[in-house]
Design a protein around this motif. Sequence first.
Motif, short mmCIF file in Angstrom:
data_model
loop_
_atom_site.label_atom_id
_atom_site.label_comp_id
_atom_site.label_asym_id
_atom_site.label_seq_id
_atom_site.Cartn_x
_atom_site.Cartn_y
_atom_site.Cartn_z
N ALA A 152 2.18 13.28 1.14
CA ALA A 152 2.87 13.00 -0.13
C ALA A 152 3.63 11.68 -0.07
CB ALA A 152 3.82 14.14 -0.47
N THR A 153 4.30 11.42 1.08
CA THR A 153 5.02 10.14 1.20
C THR A 153 4.06 8.95 1.16
OG1 THR A 153 4.93 10.43 3.60
CG2 THR A 153 6.93 11.14 2.48
N GLU A 154 2.90 9.11 1.80
CA GLU A 154 1.91 8.03 1.75
C GLU A 154 1.42 7.78 0.33
OE1 GLU A 154 -1.18 9.08 4.40
OE2 GLU A 154 -0.03 8.67 6.22
N GLN A 155 1.20 8.86 -0.43
CA GLN A 155 0.77 8.70 -1.82
C GLN A 155 1.84 8.02 -2.66
OE1 GLN A 155 -0.34 12.60 -3.15
NE2 GLN A 155 -2.27 12.61 -1.99
N VAL A 156 3.11 8.38 -2.43
CA VAL A 156 4.21 7.75 -3.17
C VAL A 156 4.29 6.26 -2.85
CG1 VAL A 156 6.72 7.68 -3.42
CG2 VAL A 156 5.55 9.87 -3.45
N LEU A 157 4.16 5.95 -1.56
CA LEU A 157 4.21 4.53 -1.17
C LEU A 157 3.04 3.76 -1.77
CD1 LEU A 157 5.23 4.90 2.60
CD2 LEU A 157 6.65 4.03 0.75
N GLU A 158 1.86 4.37 -1.82
CA GLU A 158 0.70 3.70 -2.40
C GLU A 158 0.91 3.46 -3.90
OE1 GLU A 158 -2.94 1.84 -2.27
OE2 GLU A 158 -1.72 2.63 -0.60
N TYR A 159 1.50 4.47 -4.57
CA TYR A 159 1.77 4.32 -6.00
C TYR A 159 2.77 3.18 -6.27
CZ TYR A 159 3.55 5.45 -10.64
OH TYR A 159 3.96 5.38 -11.95
N ARG A 160 3.83 3.14 -5.46
CA ARG A 160 4.81 2.06 -5.62
C ARG A 160 4.20 0.69 -5.34
NH1 ARG A 160 10.21 4.65 -2.68
NH2 ARG A 160 10.63 6.23 -4.29
N LYS A 161 3.33 0.66 -4.35
CA LYS A 161 2.65 -0.59 -4.02
C LYS A 161 1.80 -1.07 -5.19
CE LYS A 161 -0.66 -2.50 -0.74
NZ LYS A 161 -1.55 -2.19 0.41
N GLN A 162 1.06 -0.14 -5.82
CA GLN A 162 0.23 -0.51 -6.96
C GLN A 162 1.08 -1.00 -8.13
OE1 GLN A 162 -2.18 2.88 -7.87
NE2 GLN A 162 -3.48 2.65 -6.04
N ARG A 163 2.23 -0.33 -8.38
CA ARG A 163 3.12 -0.77 -9.46
C ARG A 163 3.67 -2.17 -9.20
NH1 ARG A 163 7.64 3.16 -11.61
NH2 ARG A 163 7.80 1.35 -12.98
N LEU A 164 4.08 -2.44 -7.97
CA LEU A 164 4.58 -3.77 -7.65
C LEU A 164 3.49 -4.83 -7.81
CD1 LEU A 164 6.73 -2.95 -4.51
CD2 LEU A 164 7.58 -3.67 -6.73
#
Length: 372
Positions: A152-164
Amino acid sequence: MLTNNVGHHLMVRQAMIPRNLKPFPYICGNRTLSGYKPKSNVKDSYKILELEEGCSLDDIRNSYRSLAKKYHPDSGSTTADSEAFMKVEEAYRVVLSDVATKKKSNENNEEEEDQFKSKAPQHRHYLSFEGVGFGTPSQREKQYMQFRVDRATEQVLEYRKQRLESQYAVTDLMKAKDVRQSKKVKITQAVERLVEDLIQESMAKGDFDNLSGKGKPLQKFSDCPHIDPMTHNLNRILIDNGYQPEWILMQKEIRETIGQLRKSIVASRSKLGGPMTPYRQKQWNRICEQFTEDIRKLNKRIDNFNLVVPILSRQMVHFSADKEIVRAQKTCEALMENREASNSDTKENEEENVKRFGWKSSLFKWLNLTLK
């Protein structure tokens, strides 16, 4: 049964060997793999093609084409060499065979792993937690919960990366727009500076010395407070020098054309004259057809004018050919009535003159005849 057991043990042992220690499939008996080539030869072939192991087929083909163009004897280049071309061709074949053998070995390894998995003990199919962890079920449950948290933490980090990344992309687009606008401003400023430099240069040469209004202030052509005097003066200067906007010229042309058409049809109708005979009626019908065609062309000009004119109240409507023909007939009838009235007046005046000076007029006629 014995052969089946031996084959099963050999397959299991072969699947348990690591991949880096299995460059070729399992070999039984005294049979050897034909087409085997030493690693040094393959490595040299990669070096000849200027490639690294693990490259794609497209890279291999592109490298071979470029080297063939470089060393082919028929290429006509300065680096043409038949021996080098033979080495490149041989290396190309060796590399292609190496890529094909690696691909086959990977496919065989995957098939063997699938067979090994299918022959695993049946109780493993009933294990839960997505196959994560080891130990007792409670230990495996804890490990599985930790695995879910990490995922879940990896998915959250990936989502934030895509937003940035998307935000940075938007900012890059804004920067590109700002750069374009700044370029436009720079171009307009450069053009203005160039025009100013040309004006100053021409003034220094004395090109403006022959102007009649040199050294005199510009007169204000309008006293209206609602009009910008600078804009009004500029427009007046342009008009005085023969410049007019396109829509004004088109409007003038349309008015002149309709005036000429009206005069021509009235003249044609008056030329035909009195009561309409069948022959005159045919001529009149031809004139009306030509007039209708001219009106249609004029209406197309009006459409173009309405697209160009900047003021809505200045737009024009189409002319009706039927109405214009009726108008011409009425005008012609009025002219004919006026002619008849003037002719009748002249006849009456002549009769009165004859009554008053009858003998004198007869005497003048007799003298004219005798003199002739």
